[in-house]
Design a protein around this motif. Structure first.
Motif, mmCIF file in Angstrom:
data_model
loop_
_atom_site.group_PDB
_atom_site.id
_atom_site.type_symbol
_atom_site.label_atom_id
_atom_site.label_comp_id
_atom_site.label_asym_id
_atom_site.label_seq_id
_atom_site.Cartn_x
_atom_site.Cartn_y
_atom_site.Cartn_z
ATOM 1 N N GLU A 34 0.825 -1.213 0.000
ATOM 2 C CA GLU A 34 0.000 0.000 0.000
ATOM 3 C C GLU A 34 0.856 1.260 0.000
ATOM 4 O OE1 GLU A 34 -2.534 -0.451 3.373
ATOM 5 O OE2 GLU A 34 -3.847 -1.861 2.348
ATOM 6 N N LYS A 35 2.103 1.150 0.430
ATOM 7 C CA LYS A 35 2.994 2.313 0.489
ATOM 8 C C LYS A 35 3.779 2.503 -0.800
ATOM 9 C CE LYS A 35 3.433 1.905 5.447
ATOM 10 N NZ LYS A 35 4.289 1.569 6.570
ATOM 11 N N LEU A 36 3.672 1.529 -1.713
ATOM 12 C CA LEU A 36 4.424 1.588 -2.961
ATOM 13 C C LEU A 36 3.495 1.827 -4.138
ATOM 14 C CD1 LEU A 36 6.808 -1.437 -2.365
ATOM 15 C CD2 LEU A 36 7.363 0.988 -2.124
ATOM 16 N N ARG A 37 3.928 2.671 -5.068
ATOM 17 C CA ARG A 37 3.145 2.997 -6.260
ATOM 18 C C ARG A 37 3.472 1.996 -7.363
ATOM 19 N NH1 ARG A 37 1.391 7.957 -7.257
ATOM 20 N NH2 ARG A 37 2.920 8.803 -5.822
ATOM 21 N N CYS A 38 2.446 1.567 -8.066
ATOM 22 C CA CYS A 38 2.654 0.706 -9.224
ATOM 23 C C CYS A 38 3.324 1.551 -10.301
ATOM 24 C CB CYS A 38 1.327 0.151 -9.719
ATOM 25 S SG CYS A 38 1.483 -0.803 -11.235
ATOM 26 N N ALA A 39 4.415 1.060 -10.853
ATOM 27 C CA ALA A 39 5.206 1.845 -11.802
ATOM 28 C C ALA A 39 4.530 1.984 -13.162
ATOM 29 C CB ALA A 39 6.588 1.222 -11.963
ATOM 30 N N VAL A 40 3.567 1.137 -13.484
ATOM 31 C CA VAL A 40 2.929 1.213 -14.800
ATOM 32 C C VAL A 40 1.476 1.663 -14.717
ATOM 33 C CG1 VAL A 40 4.444 -0.495 -15.856
ATOM 34 C CG2 VAL A 40 2.337 -1.239 -14.751
ATOM 35 N N CYS A 41 0.927 1.816 -13.536
ATOM 36 C CA CYS A 41 -0.481 2.193 -13.378
ATOM 37 C C CYS A 41 -0.591 3.681 -13.060
ATOM 38 C CB CYS A 41 -1.127 1.408 -12.254
ATOM 39 S SG CYS A 41 -0.971 -0.365 -12.448
ATOM 40 N N GLN A 42 -1.790 4.209 -13.189
ATOM 41 C CA GLN A 42 -2.049 5.600 -12.864
ATOM 42 C C GLN A 42 -2.495 5.703 -11.415
ATOM 43 O OE1 GLN A 42 -1.920 8.482 -14.685
ATOM 44 N NE2 GLN A 42 -0.902 7.345 -16.327
ATOM 45 N N ASN A 43 -1.631 6.156 -10.560
ATOM 46 C CA ASN A 43 -1.941 6.420 -9.156
ATOM 47 C C ASN A 43 -2.575 5.250 -8.417
ATOM 48 O OD1 ASN A 43 -0.858 8.848 -8.549
ATOM 49 N ND2 ASN A 43 -2.678 10.016 -9.066
ATOM 50 N N GLN A 44 -2.140 4.068 -8.688
ATOM 51 C CA GLN A 44 -2.597 2.896 -7.936
ATOM 52 C C GLN A 44 -1.422 2.351 -7.145
ATOM 53 O OE1 GLN A 44 -4.310 0.170 -10.836
ATOM 54 N NE2 GLN A 44 -6.256 0.404 -9.763
ATOM 55 N N SER A 45 -1.732 1.879 -5.947
ATOM 56 C CA SER A 45 -0.674 1.259 -5.168
ATOM 57 C C SER A 45 -0.429 -0.158 -5.686
ATOM 58 C CB SER A 45 -1.059 1.220 -3.691
ATOM 59 O OG SER A 45 -2.087 0.277 -3.490
ATOM 60 N N VAL A 46 0.666 -0.708 -5.264
ATOM 61 C CA VAL A 46 0.991 -2.082 -5.660
ATOM 62 C C VAL A 46 -0.057 -3.049 -5.109
ATOM 63 C CG1 VAL A 46 2.709 -3.913 -5.363
ATOM 64 C CG2 VAL A 46 3.440 -1.602 -5.906
ATOM 65 N N ALA A 47 -0.628 -2.713 -3.963
ATOM 66 C CA ALA A 47 -1.649 -3.582 -3.361
ATOM 67 C C ALA A 47 -2.939 -3.573 -4.167
ATOM 68 C CB ALA A 47 -1.932 -3.142 -1.932
ATOM 69 N N GLU A 48 -3.275 -2.460 -4.795
ATOM 70 C CA GLU A 48 -4.530 -2.326 -5.529
ATOM 71 C C GLU A 48 -4.426 -2.788 -6.971
ATOM 72 O OE1 GLU A 48 -5.003 1.841 -5.183
ATOM 73 O OE2 GLU A 48 -6.017 1.729 -3.251
ATOM 74 N N SER A 49 -3.255 -2.712 -7.556
ATOM 75 C CA SER A 49 -3.091 -2.940 -8.980
ATOM 76 C C SER A 49 -3.083 -4.430 -9.317
ATOM 77 C CB SER A 49 -1.776 -2.324 -9.451
ATOM 78 O OG SER A 49 -1.551 -2.638 -10.804
ATOM 79 N N ASN A 50 -3.608 -4.736 -10.503
ATOM 80 C CA ASN A 50 -3.558 -6.110 -11.012
ATOM 81 C C ASN A 50 -2.566 -6.250 -12.155
ATOM 82 O OD1 ASN A 50 -5.487 -7.205 -9.263
ATOM 83 N ND2 ASN A 50 -7.151 -6.416 -10.533
ATOM 84 N N ALA A 51 -1.761 -5.216 -12.394
ATOM 85 C CA ALA A 51 -0.764 -5.282 -13.461
ATOM 86 C C ALA A 51 0.282 -6.347 -13.128
ATOM 87 C CB ALA A 51 -0.095 -3.917 -13.624
ATOM 88 N N GLU A 52 0.884 -6.875 -14.166
ATOM 89 C CA GLU A 52 1.900 -7.921 -13.965
ATOM 90 C C GLU A 52 3.061 -7.415 -13.127
ATOM 91 O OE1 GLU A 52 3.243 -10.237 -17.289
ATOM 92 O OE2 GLU A 52 1.291 -10.076 -18.266
ATOM 93 N N LEU A 53 3.451 -6.154 -13.366
ATOM 94 C CA LEU A 53 4.552 -5.592 -12.595
ATOM 95 C C LEU A 53 4.193 -5.510 -11.108
ATOM 96 C CD1 LEU A 53 7.363 -4.346 -12.536
ATOM 97 C CD2 LEU A 53 6.296 -2.123 -12.920
ATOM 98 N N ALA A 54 2.967 -5.120 -10.805
ATOM 99 C CA ALA A 54 2.538 -5.041 -9.408
ATOM 100 C C ALA A 54 2.515 -6.435 -8.766
ATOM 101 C CB ALA A 54 1.169 -4.388 -9.307
ATOM 102 N N GLN A 55 2.091 -7.421 -9.538
ATOM 103 C CA GLN A 55 2.106 -8.799 -9.020
ATOM 104 C C GLN A 55 3.535 -9.252 -8.743
ATOM 105 O OE1 GLN A 55 -0.063 -11.129 -11.882
ATOM 106 N NE2 GLN A 55 -1.968 -10.010 -11.531
ATOM 107 N N ASP A 56 4.451 -8.891 -9.647
ATOM 108 C CA ASP A 56 5.864 -9.229 -9.420
ATOM 109 C C ASP A 56 6.407 -8.502 -8.193
ATOM 110 O OD1 ASP A 56 5.906 -10.890 -11.596
ATOM 111 O OD2 ASP A 56 6.813 -9.414 -12.949
ATOM 112 N N MET A 57 6.006 -7.241 -8.033
ATOM 113 C CA MET A 57 6.477 -6.479 -6.876
ATOM 114 C C MET A 57 5.954 -7.096 -5.574
ATOM 115 S SD MET A 57 6.145 -2.609 -8.434
ATOM 116 C CE MET A 57 6.920 -1.698 -7.108
ATOM 117 N N ARG A 58 4.699 -7.536 -5.565
ATOM 118 C CA ARG A 58 4.157 -8.199 -4.369
ATOM 119 C C ARG A 58 4.913 -9.494 -4.073
ATOM 120 N NH1 ARG A 58 -1.048 -6.302 -6.432
ATOM 121 N NH2 ARG A 58 -1.343 -8.287 -7.485
#
Length: 128
Positions: A34-58
């Motif tokens: 929740e404290k990290l921003r998804c690098a490919v999404c628009q203003n979504q945290s890594v916890a909220e995003s379903n992008a592949e990059l966010a999944q890798d970050m989790r």
């Protein structure tokens, strides 16, 4: 009697309900995500995003927590890779400082401009 039957019907599902248990490491991963921003999404945290990059970050967060790293170390890992952009709350010093003071400076400039404009307009009305 009718009230007792209704009460039993309403409370019966509670008897079959399972107790939900939460994995503490999963909870900690979500708190960090929740404290990290998804690098490919628009203003979504890594916890909220379903992008592949966010999944890798989790997944990386879980791996680092399993390796015994602290929350600060995990956040520093991502900060080293992506810079301050990856933080949902940018630092108040250095490159993130303008994000904190710029809105207040713009508001003060707009308020000051409006005050000066209205004051001149009021004086012009008083002269005429």
């Amino acid at each position: 009697m009718r009230g007792l039957v209704i009460a039993l019907l309403l409370l019966a599902p509670l008897a079959w309900a399972d107790v939900v248990s939460e994995d503490p490491q999963q909870r900690q991963m979500l708190e960090i995500a929740e404290k990290l921003r998804c690098a490919v999404c628009q203003n979504q945290s890594v916890a909220e995003s379903n992008a592949e990059l966010a999944q890798d970050m989790r997944r990386i967060i879980v791996e680092q927590l399993a390796a015994g790293r602290s929350e600060a170390e995990v956040i520093d890992y991502f900060r080293a890779r992506y810079g301050d952009f990856v933080l949902m709350r940018p630092p108040r010093q250095g490159s993130g400082a303008p994000l904190w003071w710029a809105p207040w400076a713009i508001l003060a400039a707009a308020g000051g401009g409006a005050f000066i404009y209205l004051r001149r307009r009021l004086r012009a009305q008083e002269r005429s």
